[in-house]
Scaffold this motif. Structure first.
Motif, PDB file in Angstrom:
ATOM      1  N   GLU A 185       0.851  -1.189   0.000  1.00  0.00           N
ATOM      2  CA  GLU A 185       0.000   0.000   0.000  1.00  0.00           C
ATOM      3  C   GLU A 185       0.886   1.237   0.000  1.00  0.00           C
ATOM      4  N   GLU A 186       0.456   2.236  -0.759  1.00  0.00           N
ATOM      5  CA  GLU A 186       1.190   3.490  -0.791  1.00  0.00           C
ATOM      6  C   GLU A 186       0.985   4.210   0.532  1.00  0.00           C
ATOM      7  N   CYS A 187       2.037   4.771   1.038  1.00  0.00           N
ATOM      8  CA  CYS A 187       1.980   5.501   2.297  1.00  0.00           C
ATOM      9  C   CYS A 187       1.076   6.730   2.118  1.00  0.00           C
ATOM     10  N   SER A 188       0.046   6.831   2.935  1.00  0.00           N
ATOM     11  CA  SER A 188      -0.890   7.955   2.801  1.00  0.00           C
ATOM     12  C   SER A 188      -0.340   9.233   3.438  1.00  0.00           C
ATOM     13  N   GLY A 189       0.772   9.138   4.168  1.00  0.00           N
ATOM     14  CA  GLY A 189       1.321  10.305   4.829  1.00  0.00           C
ATOM     15  C   GLY A 189       2.156  11.182   3.918  1.00  0.00           C
ATOM     16  N   ILE A 190       2.543  10.689   2.767  1.00  0.00           N
ATOM     17  CA  ILE A 190       3.371  11.467   1.847  1.00  0.00           C
ATOM     18  C   ILE A 190       2.532  11.836   0.632  1.00  0.00           C
ATOM     19  N   ILE A 191       2.459  13.131   0.358  1.00  0.00           N
ATOM     20  CA  ILE A 191       1.713  13.607  -0.803  1.00  0.00           C
ATOM     21  C   ILE A 191       2.728  13.907  -1.894  1.00  0.00           C
ATOM     22  N   PRO A 192       2.630  13.207  -3.041  1.00  0.00           N
ATOM     23  CA  PRO A 192       3.617  13.437  -4.101  1.00  0.00           C
ATOM     24  C   PRO A 192       3.480  14.845  -4.687  1.00  0.00           C
ATOM     25  N   ASP A 193       4.633  15.439  -5.009  1.00  0.00           N
ATOM     26  CA  ASP A 193       4.644  16.769  -5.623  1.00  0.00           C
ATOM     27  C   ASP A 193       4.232  16.676  -7.080  1.00  0.00           C
ATOM     28  N   ASN A 194       3.509  17.685  -7.535  1.00  0.00           N
ATOM     29  CA  ASN A 194       3.158  17.781  -8.944  1.00  0.00           C
ATOM     30  C   ASN A 194       4.146  18.762  -9.570  1.00  0.00           C
ATOM     31  N   LYS A 227       4.549  23.189 -10.746  1.00  0.00           N
ATOM     32  CA  LYS A 227       5.635  24.054 -10.288  1.00  0.00           C
ATOM     33  C   LYS A 227       6.364  24.683 -11.477  1.00  0.00           C
ATOM     34  N   LEU A 228       6.559  23.911 -12.537  1.00  0.00           N
ATOM     35  CA  LEU A 228       7.274  24.418 -13.708  1.00  0.00           C
ATOM     36  C   LEU A 228       6.433  25.457 -14.453  1.00  0.00           C
ATOM     37  N   THR A 229       5.153  25.199 -14.590  1.00  0.00           N
ATOM     38  CA  THR A 229       4.296  26.126 -15.326  1.00  0.00           C
ATOM     39  C   THR A 229       4.021  27.394 -14.519  1.00  0.00           C
ATOM     40  N   ALA A 230       4.059  27.328 -13.208  1.00  0.00           N
ATOM     41  CA  ALA A 230       3.813  28.501 -12.363  1.00  0.00           C
ATOM     42  C   ALA A 230       4.938  29.514 -12.459  1.00  0.00           C
ATOM     43  N   LYS A 231       6.155  29.084 -12.741  1.00  0.00           N
ATOM     44  CA  LYS A 231       7.298  30.000 -12.796  1.00  0.00           C
ATOM     45  C   LYS A 231       7.392  30.741 -14.135  1.00  0.00           C
TER      46      LYS A 231
END
Length: 109
Positions: free
Chosen positions: A91-100, A104-108
């Motif tokens: 099971e994937e750890c629910s405590g870590i939220i993967p970064d998108n 981040k690239l499009t915001a800069k």
């Protein structure tokens, strides 16, 4: 209760045979001696009681046929069986939220 020397010897032979064939033995569990569900004739003897053992192992499926043959010829083994356990799902750890990183690239820009 303590194991009889004959019982320890057959367990040792079995575990060694499994390891020779590429299996990794994870656990050995003694379920004790009990009455068999029915009288079993094996190697010209009638058996009413038997010792039950579980060997938890991981190995290639190709060893099942050779081990069934090996155990079938062992006069100390009355019945043998292999049961395939389903693989445990990770099971994937629910405590870590993967970064998108795309956001981040499009915001800069």
């Amino acid at each position: 209760s303590l194991l009889k020397p004959e019982t320890a010897a057959v367990l040792k032979r079995t575990v060694e045979a499994l390891m020779e064939r590429g299996a990794v033995v994870r656990n050995l569990e003694n379920l004790g001696e009990r009455a068999l569900p029915y009288k079993i004739s094996k190697h010209k003897e009638r058996h009413r009681r038997g010792g039950y053992f579980l060997i938890d192992l991981e190995g290639p499926p190709s060893i099942v046929a050779t081990m069934m043959d090996h155990l079938g010829r062992d006069i100390d083994v009355i019945r043998r069986a292999f049961v395939k356990q389903p693989l445990s799902k990770t099971e994937e750890c629910s405590g870590i939220i993967p970064d998108n990183y795309e956001d981040k690239l499009t915001a800069k820009k």
